[in-house]
Motif scaffolding. Structure first.
Motif, PDB file in Angstrom:
ATOM      1  N   GLU A 173       0.834  -1.201   0.000  1.00 61.97           N
ATOM      2  CA  GLU A 173       0.000   0.000   0.000  1.00 61.97           C
ATOM      3  C   GLU A 173       0.869   1.250   0.000  1.00 61.97           C
ATOM      4  O   GLU A 173       1.968   1.240   0.546  1.00 61.97           O
ATOM      5  N   LEU A 174       0.370   2.312  -0.588  1.00 62.06           N
ATOM      6  CA  LEU A 174       0.992   3.632  -0.517  1.00 62.06           C
ATOM      7  C   LEU A 174       0.212   4.443   0.507  1.00 62.06           C
ATOM      8  O   LEU A 174      -1.009   4.564   0.402  1.00 62.06           O
ATOM      9  N   CYS A 175       0.925   4.963   1.505  1.00 56.75           N
ATOM     10  CA  CYS A 175       0.283   5.674   2.616  1.00 56.75           C
ATOM     11  C   CYS A 175       0.815   7.102   2.679  1.00 56.75           C
ATOM     12  O   CYS A 175       1.895   7.337   3.230  1.00 56.75           O
ATOM     13  N   PRO A 176       0.095   8.061   2.112  1.00 53.10           N
ATOM     14  CA  PRO A 176       0.554   9.452   2.169  1.00 53.10           C
ATOM     15  C   PRO A 176       0.417  10.032   3.566  1.00 53.10           C
ATOM     16  O   PRO A 176      -0.505   9.685   4.310  1.00 53.10           O
ATOM     17  N   GLU A 177       1.369  10.888   3.917  1.00 49.51           N
ATOM     18  CA  GLU A 177       1.337  11.649   5.173  1.00 49.51           C
ATOM     19  C   GLU A 177       1.189  10.777   6.421  1.00 49.51           C
ATOM     20  O   GLU A 177       0.570  11.186   7.393  1.00 49.51           O
ATOM     21  N   MET A 178       1.769   9.597   6.436  1.00 49.06           N
ATOM     22  CA  MET A 178       1.701   8.710   7.597  1.00 49.06           C
ATOM     23  C   MET A 178       2.592   9.238   8.713  1.00 49.06           C
ATOM     24  O   MET A 178       3.688   9.737   8.460  1.00 49.06           O
ATOM     25  N   GLN A 179       2.137   9.133   9.936  1.00 46.23           N
ATOM     26  CA  GLN A 179       2.900   9.560  11.106  1.00 46.23           C
ATOM     27  C   GLN A 179       4.020   8.563  11.369  1.00 46.23           C
ATOM     28  O   GLN A 179       3.779   7.368  11.474  1.00 46.23           O
ATOM     29  N   ILE A 180       5.256   9.059  11.487  1.00 45.33           N
ATOM     30  CA  ILE A 180       6.421   8.218  11.759  1.00 45.33           C
ATOM     31  C   ILE A 180       7.005   8.642  13.102  1.00 45.33           C
ATOM     32  O   ILE A 180       7.235   9.826  13.337  1.00 45.33           O
ATOM     33  N   SER A 181       7.247   7.666  13.968  1.00 45.26           N
ATOM     34  CA  SER A 181       7.865   7.931  15.272  1.00 45.26           C
ATOM     35  C   SER A 181       9.335   7.580  15.193  1.00 45.26           C
ATOM     36  O   SER A 181       9.697   6.488  14.755  1.00 45.26           O
ATOM     37  N   LYS A 182      10.178   8.502  15.618  1.00 47.28           N
ATOM     38  CA  LYS A 182      11.627   8.285  15.613  1.00 47.28           C
ATOM     39  C   LYS A 182      11.995   7.242  16.662  1.00 47.28           C
ATOM     40  O   LYS A 182      11.359   7.147  17.698  1.00 47.28           O
ATOM     41  N   MET A 183      13.059   6.486  16.377  1.00 44.54           N
ATOM     42  CA  MET A 183      13.582   5.496  17.308  1.00 44.54           C
ATOM     43  C   MET A 183      15.058   5.795  17.536  1.00 44.54           C
ATOM     44  O   MET A 183      15.802   5.979  16.577  1.00 44.54           O
ATOM     45  N   PRO A 184      15.501   5.839  18.786  1.00 44.89           N
ATOM     46  CA  PRO A 184      16.918   6.135  19.059  1.00 44.89           C
ATOM     47  C   PRO A 184      17.818   4.936  18.743  1.00 44.89           C
ATOM     48  O   PRO A 184      17.362   3.798  18.683  1.00 44.89           O
ATOM     49  N   CYS A 185      19.085   5.227  18.526  1.00 43.48           N
ATOM     50  CA  CYS A 185      20.142   4.214  18.401  1.00 43.48           C
ATOM     51  C   CYS A 185      20.008   3.319  17.174  1.00 43.48           C
ATOM     52  O   CYS A 185      20.431   2.170  17.198  1.00 43.48           O
ATOM     53  N   LEU A 186      19.405   3.805  16.111  1.00 42.07           N
ATOM     54  CA  LEU A 186      19.312   3.039  14.876  1.00 42.07           C
ATOM     55  C   LEU A 186      20.147   3.729  13.799  1.00 42.07           C
ATOM     56  O   LEU A 186      20.352   4.936  13.851  1.00 42.07           O
ATOM     57  N   PRO A 187      20.625   2.986  12.798  1.00 41.32           N
ATOM     58  CA  PRO A 187      21.409   3.594  11.717  1.00 41.32           C
ATOM     59  C   PRO A 187      20.634   4.693  10.988  1.00 41.32           C
ATOM     60  O   PRO A 187      19.400   4.764  11.062  1.00 41.32           O
ATOM     61  N   SER A 188      21.352   5.524  10.258  1.00 41.97           N
ATOM     62  CA  SER A 188      20.761   6.702   9.620  1.00 41.97           C
ATOM     63  C   SER A 188      19.712   6.371   8.562  1.00 41.97           C
ATOM     64  O   SER A 188      18.881   7.214   8.248  1.00 41.97           O
ATOM     65  N   TYR A 189      19.719   5.173   8.013  1.00 42.83           N
ATOM     66  CA  TYR A 189      18.724   4.845   6.990  1.00 42.83           C
ATOM     67  C   TYR A 189      17.365   4.484   7.598  1.00 42.83           C
ATOM     68  O   TYR A 189      16.409   4.243   6.881  1.00 42.83           O
ATOM     69  N   PHE A 190      17.244   4.460   8.917  1.00 44.68           N
ATOM     70  CA  PHE A 190      15.955   4.249   9.566  1.00 44.68           C
ATOM     71  C   PHE A 190      15.276   5.588   9.785  1.00 44.68           C
ATOM     72  O   PHE A 190      15.832   6.478  10.408  1.00 44.68           O
ATOM     73  N   ALA A 191      14.052   5.717   9.299  1.00 47.75           N
ATOM     74  CA  ALA A 191      13.267   6.928   9.555  1.00 47.75           C
ATOM     75  C   ALA A 191      12.547   6.796  10.892  1.00 47.75           C
ATOM     76  O   ALA A 191      12.228   7.787  11.526  1.00 47.75           O
ATOM     77  N   GLY A 192      12.268   5.569  11.306  1.00 51.66           N
ATOM     78  CA  GLY A 192      11.556   5.306  12.558  1.00 51.66           C
ATOM     79  C   GLY A 192      10.607   4.143  12.389  1.00 51.66           C
ATOM     80  O   GLY A 192      10.885   3.197  11.654  1.00 51.66           O
ATOM     81  N   VAL A 193       9.460   4.226  13.060  1.00 51.80           N
ATOM     82  CA  VAL A 193       8.427   3.200  12.950  1.00 51.80           C
ATOM     83  C   VAL A 193       7.079   3.880  12.729  1.00 51.80           C
ATOM     84  O   VAL A 193       6.896   5.051  13.059  1.00 51.80           O
ATOM     85  N   CYS A 194       6.145   3.118  12.166  1.00 53.81           N
ATOM     86  CA  CYS A 194       4.791   3.648  11.981  1.00 53.81           C
ATOM     87  C   CYS A 194       3.787   2.594  12.433  1.00 53.81           C
ATOM     88  O   CYS A 194       4.116   1.417  12.556  1.00 53.81           O
ATOM     89  N   ASN A 195       2.581   3.037  12.684  1.00 53.84           N
ATOM     90  CA  ASN A 195       1.488   2.138  13.023  1.00 53.84           C
ATOM     91  C   ASN A 195       0.721   1.896  11.735  1.00 53.84           C
ATOM     92  O   ASN A 195       0.025   2.778  11.240  1.00 53.84           O
ATOM     93  N   TYR A 196       0.864   0.701  11.180  1.00 50.42           N
ATOM     94  CA  TYR A 196       0.172   0.350   9.946  1.00 50.42           C
ATOM     95  C   TYR A 196      -0.884  -0.693  10.266  1.00 50.42           C
ATOM     96  O   TYR A 196      -0.569  -1.844  10.560  1.00 50.42           O
ATOM     97  N   LYS A 197      -2.124  -0.268  10.282  1.00 54.15           N
ATOM     98  CA  LYS A 197      -3.272  -1.134  10.543  1.00 54.15           C
ATOM     99  C   LYS A 197      -3.093  -1.942  11.824  1.00 54.15           C
ATOM    100  O   LYS A 197      -3.319  -3.146  11.870  1.00 54.15           O
ATOM    101  N   GLY A 198      -2.627  -1.252  12.874  1.00 59.90           N
ATOM    102  CA  GLY A 198      -2.488  -1.866  14.178  1.00 59.90           C
ATOM    103  C   GLY A 198      -1.169  -2.582  14.425  1.00 59.90           C
ATOM    104  O   GLY A 198      -0.954  -3.119  15.503  1.00 59.90           O
ATOM    105  N   GLU A 199      -0.291  -2.610  13.450  1.00 55.01           N
ATOM    106  CA  GLU A 199       1.015  -3.246  13.616  1.00 55.01           C
ATOM    107  C   GLU A 199       2.118  -2.202  13.527  1.00 55.01           C
ATOM    108  O   GLU A 199       2.036  -1.272  12.722  1.00 55.01           O
TER     109      GLU A 199
END
Length: 149
Positions: free
Chosen positions: A28-54
């Motif tokens: 799926e393509l999800c425009p404007e999805m909220q992304i939460s930053k996560m500490p201590c991860l490499p620079s290519y990680f933007a963070g995590v998102c809640n996608y349909k409860g996961e």
């Protein structure tokens, strides 16, 4: 490793190059999805998102953030895994019947990114990413490096 029985690719412009993905792994393509930053991860990680409860890890194609462009998270699925890739701008579809494959030198993966193939379309080089390998590399990263830290 070729692009078998695939006629269209989903493409996005990165900072330095254009990236393409096979539709067989695009969920799926999800425009404007909220992304939460996560500490201590490499620079290519933007963070995590809640996608349909996961909770899904989100990678970023580039480190620069272009606020003026629309943000899109593309959700991919392979086997039991899901990831998101953060892109800026509008994704578009490229028909592979009008592309030429480029022979590339064997190189190691750039961080998490594994290339499947390079193609040329209207004078532009497009990198087809191997999402299956990227997802498996990411799963191994979380099983190994991250959990040891």
């Amino acid at each position: 490793m070729g692009i078998d029985n695939v006629y269209d690719l989903l493409c996005v412009k990165g900072a330095d190059k254009t990236f393409a993905f096979e539709f067989s792994v695009v969920k799926e393509l999800c425009p404007e999805m909220q992304i939460s930053k996560m500490p201590c991860l490499p620079s290519y990680f933007a963070g995590v998102c809640n996608y349909k409860g996961e909770i899904v890890p989100v990678l970023s194609l580039k480190e620069e953030v272009y606020i003026e462009k629309r943000k899109v998270v593309i959700i991919f699925a392979y086997q039991d895994y899901q990831i998101g890739i953060l892109c800026y701008g509008e994704p578009y579809i490229l028909n592979t019947q009008s592309v030429q494959e480029i022979q590339k030198p064997e190189t190691e993966a750039d961080g998490m990114w594994t290339e499947k193939k390079l193609i040329q379309h209207d004078g532009e080089i497009v990198t087809v990413l191997d999402i299956e390998k990227i997802i498996l590399n990411l799963a191994e990263y979380f099983k190994g490096e991250y959990l040891r830290g």
